[in-house]
Structures are given as structure tokens and as C-alpha cells.
Design a protein around this motif. Structure first.
Motif, PDB file in Angstrom:
ATOM      1  N   ALA A  34     -14.282 -26.002  45.835  1.00 39.32           N
ATOM      2  CA  ALA A  34     -13.005 -26.714  45.771  1.00 39.32           C
ATOM      3  C   ALA A  34     -13.307 -28.160  45.399  1.00 39.32           C
ATOM      4  O   ALA A  34     -13.860 -28.910  46.210  1.00 39.32           O
ATOM      5  CB  ALA A  34     -12.283 -26.635  47.108  1.00 39.32           C
ATOM      6  N   VAL A  35     -12.979 -28.543  44.171  1.00 40.77           N
ATOM      7  CA  VAL A  35     -13.344 -29.873  43.690  1.00 40.77           C
ATOM      8  C   VAL A  35     -12.352 -30.926  44.166  1.00 40.77           C
ATOM      9  O   VAL A  35     -11.186 -30.638  44.443  1.00 40.77           O
ATOM     10  CB  VAL A  35     -13.422 -29.898  42.150  1.00 40.77           C
ATOM     11  CG1 VAL A  35     -14.565 -29.020  41.667  1.00 40.77           C
ATOM     12  CG2 VAL A  35     -12.103 -29.475  41.518  1.00 40.77           C
ATOM     13  N   LYS A  36     -12.837 -32.169  44.242  1.00 34.35           N
ATOM     14  CA  LYS A  36     -12.003 -33.302  44.630  1.00 34.35           C
ATOM     15  C   LYS A  36     -12.412 -34.504  43.778  1.00 34.35           C
ATOM     16  O   LYS A  36     -13.486 -34.509  43.170  1.00 34.35           O
ATOM     17  CB  LYS A  36     -12.165 -33.609  46.118  1.00 34.35           C
ATOM     18  CG  LYS A  36     -13.579 -33.919  46.572  1.00 34.35           C
ATOM     19  CD  LYS A  36     -13.617 -34.102  48.082  1.00 34.35           C
ATOM     20  CE  LYS A  36     -15.029 -34.449  48.563  1.00 34.35           C
ATOM     21  NZ  LYS A  36     -15.978 -33.341  48.290  1.00 34.35           N
ATOM     22  N   PRO A  37     -11.567 -35.523  43.684  1.00 35.92           N
ATOM     23  CA  PRO A  37     -11.871 -36.689  42.846  1.00 35.92           C
ATOM     24  C   PRO A  37     -13.234 -37.294  43.175  1.00 35.92           C
ATOM     25  O   PRO A  37     -13.584 -37.475  44.346  1.00 35.92           O
ATOM     26  CB  PRO A  37     -10.734 -37.663  43.173  1.00 35.92           C
ATOM     27  CG  PRO A  37      -9.594 -36.771  43.554  1.00 35.92           C
ATOM     28  CD  PRO A  37     -10.230 -35.629  44.303  1.00 35.92           C
ATOM     29  N   ASP A  39     -16.127 -35.902  42.473  1.00 37.17           N
ATOM     30  CA  ASP A  39     -17.182 -34.884  42.520  1.00 37.17           C
ATOM     31  C   ASP A  39     -17.958 -34.832  41.209  1.00 37.17           C
ATOM     32  O   ASP A  39     -17.370 -34.868  40.116  1.00 37.17           O
ATOM     33  CB  ASP A  39     -16.583 -33.498  42.792  1.00 37.17           C
ATOM     34  CG  ASP A  39     -16.368 -33.238  44.279  1.00 37.17           C
ATOM     35  OD1 ASP A  39     -16.781 -34.081  45.097  1.00 37.17           O
ATOM     36  OD2 ASP A  39     -15.768 -32.193  44.607  1.00 37.17           O
ATOM     37  N   VAL A  57      -7.282 -34.662  40.764  1.00 36.25           N
ATOM     38  CA  VAL A  57      -6.870 -33.270  40.932  1.00 36.25           C
ATOM     39  C   VAL A  57      -5.376 -33.255  41.209  1.00 36.25           C
ATOM     40  O   VAL A  57      -4.895 -33.900  42.137  1.00 36.25           O
ATOM     41  CB  VAL A  57      -7.627 -32.586  42.095  1.00 36.25           C
ATOM     42  CG1 VAL A  57      -7.135 -31.152  42.262  1.00 36.25           C
ATOM     43  CG2 VAL A  57      -9.133 -32.611  41.844  1.00 36.25           C
ATOM     44  N   PRO A  59      -2.370 -30.870  42.273  1.00 42.13           N
ATOM     45  CA  PRO A  59      -2.024 -29.545  42.800  1.00 42.13           C
ATOM     46  C   PRO A  59      -0.775 -28.980  42.145  1.00 42.13           C
ATOM     47  O   PRO A  59       0.134 -29.722  41.751  1.00 42.13           O
ATOM     48  CB  PRO A  59      -1.782 -29.820  44.296  1.00 42.13           C
ATOM     49  CG  PRO A  59      -1.384 -31.266  44.352  1.00 42.13           C
ATOM     50  CD  PRO A  59      -2.150 -31.945  43.264  1.00 42.13           C
ATOM     51  N   ALA A  67      -7.641 -29.913  37.297  1.00 37.83           N
ATOM     52  CA  ALA A  67      -8.666 -30.942  37.498  1.00 37.83           C
ATOM     53  C   ALA A  67      -8.790 -31.760  36.221  1.00 37.83           C
ATOM     54  O   ALA A  67      -8.948 -31.207  35.133  1.00 37.83           O
ATOM     55  CB  ALA A  67     -10.001 -30.291  37.846  1.00 37.83           C
ATOM     56  N   ALA A  98      -8.686 -26.016  37.944  1.00 38.55           N
ATOM     57  CA  ALA A  98      -9.704 -26.234  38.974  1.00 38.55           C
ATOM     58  C   ALA A  98     -10.381 -24.937  39.386  1.00 38.55           C
ATOM     59  O   ALA A  98     -11.537 -24.945  39.834  1.00 38.55           O
ATOM     60  CB  ALA A  98      -9.079 -26.920  40.196  1.00 38.55           C
ATOM     61  N   ARG A 107     -22.037 -28.766  43.379  1.00 39.41           N
ATOM     62  CA  ARG A 107     -21.724 -30.171  43.590  1.00 39.41           C
ATOM     63  C   ARG A 107     -23.013 -30.914  43.949  1.00 39.41           C
ATOM     64  O   ARG A 107     -23.702 -30.561  44.898  1.00 39.41           O
ATOM     65  CB  ARG A 107     -20.696 -30.338  44.707  1.00 39.41           C
ATOM     66  CG  ARG A 107     -20.264 -31.792  44.942  1.00 39.41           C
ATOM     67  CD  ARG A 107     -19.378 -31.940  46.166  1.00 39.41           C
ATOM     68  NE  ARG A 107     -18.091 -31.290  45.991  1.00 39.41           N
ATOM     69  CZ  ARG A 107     -17.706 -30.194  46.633  1.00 39.41           C
ATOM     70  NH1 ARG A 107     -18.529 -29.592  47.484  1.00 39.41           N
ATOM     71  NH2 ARG A 107     -16.504 -29.683  46.418  1.00 39.41           N
ATOM     72  N   ASN A 110     -20.895 -37.233  44.970  1.00 40.04           N
ATOM     73  CA  ASN A 110     -19.531 -37.723  44.762  1.00 40.04           C
ATOM     74  C   ASN A 110     -19.581 -39.233  44.591  1.00 40.04           C
ATOM     75  O   ASN A 110     -20.149 -39.932  45.420  1.00 40.04           O
ATOM     76  CB  ASN A 110     -18.623 -37.337  45.938  1.00 40.04           C
ATOM     77  CG  ASN A 110     -17.182 -37.763  45.718  1.00 40.04           C
ATOM     78  OD1 ASN A 110     -16.847 -38.936  45.822  1.00 40.04           O
ATOM     79  ND2 ASN A 110     -16.324 -36.791  45.436  1.00 40.04           N
TER      80      ASN A 110
END
Length: 267
Positions: A34-37, A39, A57, A59, A67, A98, A107, A110
Motif C-alpha cells: 500500500a503506497v503512500k506519498p 515512498d 495518492v 483515493p 498514485a 495504486a 519499498r 520514504n
């Protein structure tokens, strides 16, 4: 719509030399990612090692997400967080499903995106979500509108004076400041037509219609440009659609439709 978006994302990955199918078949595939800003994610495939930085990201209502990615050129050895600070950028911004990173991606760290890294994403927001662009960049929307109107008025005056080249340059200013300013886009297109630059005019009318799909002047003029460029079939389609889409201007669309049919008949 979501299925189409996923298909487009797969095409984007393919164009970047990254295969989502290969990712799923990678022997060392990780569990769902699950990617996030911020990463930094990597994957090994037949081209070497691919690396991506997640800029943001967004939703979706159904629980999926888009993403916004900065992608790096493939390298032969596994990248590190430190090596990516010097890595060559392949594409500054690409919106990708995403879920494409669910398996086969790792990953490695970050890091908050820098101002330079966000340039592509910011330009994307400017063209697709202007209110969010204003909020994201911390600009004063009233000041942007004020400047855009100043340039627009000057461009209009220059056009009236017959200074067409100067007017085009001046109309470009409010369009750059405020891409939703379809009146400026239309006026620049009309001047291009006056100068015989039909392809440039057509490009502007198409841009105008993306901003304002119900723009009758831009829609009709798009058909006129197509006719001048010899694309009679496309012009015919425009004028036929215009008869019902803009009933108040039916006579004008009918007149040009008859002209197109005459040109087609005469070869």
C-alpha cells in the motif's frame, strides 16, 4: 470507468518499460504494498531495476486509488535511497493505479517529494483540478484572476489594432495563468485562423472544448478548421452533430454541412 483507468495505467507502465505482469511473477514478490506519498519503490524485471517515487495518492470512492508517480530510468543494479537522489528521471509525472504496485514491488524508503520533483504533478493539477492547484501551491486565486484579466484586455485591444502576433503572445499569458479561461483560448484561436494558421487554431479550439464542452463557437470553429484542412468526414460529423446540439444555430451548421457535402461530391 475504473476498469478503463486500470487499462490506461497498464499501458502507462508498459510505455515506461515496466510490466505489471512481470511484477506479479517475480520470485521475490512481496506481499500487497500500500503506497503512500514519498515512498520509493523498486522492482527488478528484464530491463534491470525500475524505481518510482510516489508523489501523491488520490483515493477513489470504491476504495481503490490513483498514485501520482515520478519514474526513474532503469538501472542494472538495485537502487538505494541515496542513489535515487542522483538518478535520471524518466517521466516527471504519471497517474498510475495504486493497485499496480500490489505485488512484486519493494519499498526501500520514504522521502518527502521536493519542490522540483513535484513540478509535473503541480502542472497536472493546474490542468485538471485548478482549485486544488491553487490550494497546493498556496497562491491567491483573486490575484491570478486579476492578472489574467489584465492580459486578456490588453490582448483584445492588440487584436482590434491588427497587431495579431502581439495579441497571440498576450492571450497566451492568461491561458498560462488560468487554463480554464476558455474565452482567451477561443480568441487566440480566432487570430490563428486570421493568420491562416489553421492547425494551431484547431489545437486551441480542441483545448477550449476540453475546458468548456458546451462552447458553441469553439465547436463550430473546430468543424470549420477541419474543413479548411481537408478532413471533410470529420468536419461533416461536427456540423451534423451541431444541428441538434445547438438548435439555435441550426441554420449555420446546416449551411456549412451542405458546403462539406458539395466538396465531397466534387472530390
Amino acid at each position: 470507468m475504473l476498469r478503463n483507468f486500470a487499462t490506461i495505467c497498464a499501458l502507462i507502465l508498459s510505455a515506461l518499460g515496466i510490466s505489471s505482469a512481470q511484477a506479479n511473477d517475480t520470485p521475490n514478490a512481496k506481499e500487497k504494498l500500500a503506497v503512500k506519498p514519498g515512498d520509493l519503490i523498486v522492482q527488478q524485471d528484464r530491463n534491470g531495476w525500475s524505481a518510482i517515487k510516489i508523489l501523491a495518492v488520490d483515493p477513489w470512492p470504491d476504495g481503490t486509488a490513483a498514485a501520482h508517480c515520478l519514474t526513474y530510468k532503469a538501472v542494472p543494479s538495485k537502487p538505494t535511497v541515496e542513489s535515487l537522489t542522483r538518478a535520471a528521471v524518466l517521466v516527471w509525472h504519471a497517474p498510475i493505479d495504486a493497485a499496480s504496485f500490489s505485488h512484486g514491488w519493494e519499498r526501500i524508503g520514504n522521502q518527502a517529494p521536493s519542490k522540483e520533483e513535484l513540478i509535473g504533478f503541480v502542472e497536472y493539477l493546474k490542468l485538471t483540478d485548478f482549485p486544488r492547484y491553487i490550494s497546493f501551491t498556496g497562491q491567491d486565486s483573486k490575484e491570478i484572476v486579476r492578472k489574467a484579466n489584465e492580459h486578456y484586455k490588453l490582448a483584445y485591444t492588440l487584436g482590434d489594432q491588427g497587431k495579431r502576433t502581439e495579441a497571440i503572445a498576450e492571450y497566451s499569458q492568461p491561458i498560462e495563468l488560468f487554463p480554464l479561461f476558455y474565452e482567451a483560448i477561443d480568441n487566440r484561436a480566432f487570430i490563428y485562423m486570421e493568420l491562416g494558421k489553421i492547425r494551431e487554431a484547431l489545437r486551441d479550439f480542441e483545448q477550449s472544448l476540453r475546458v468548456n464542452p458546451n462552447g458553441m463557437a469553439a465547436f463550430f470553429s473546430k468543424g470549420e478548421c477541419l474543413m479548411k484542412l481537408g478532413d471533410l468526414k470529420a468536419a461533416k460529423d461536427i456540423f451534423q452533430e451541431g444541428q441538434t446540439r445547438f438548435p439555435e444555430q441550426r441554420a449555420t451548421f446546416t449551411k456549412f454541412l451542405e458546403q462539406v457535402r458539395a466538396l465531397q461530391k466534387n472530390g
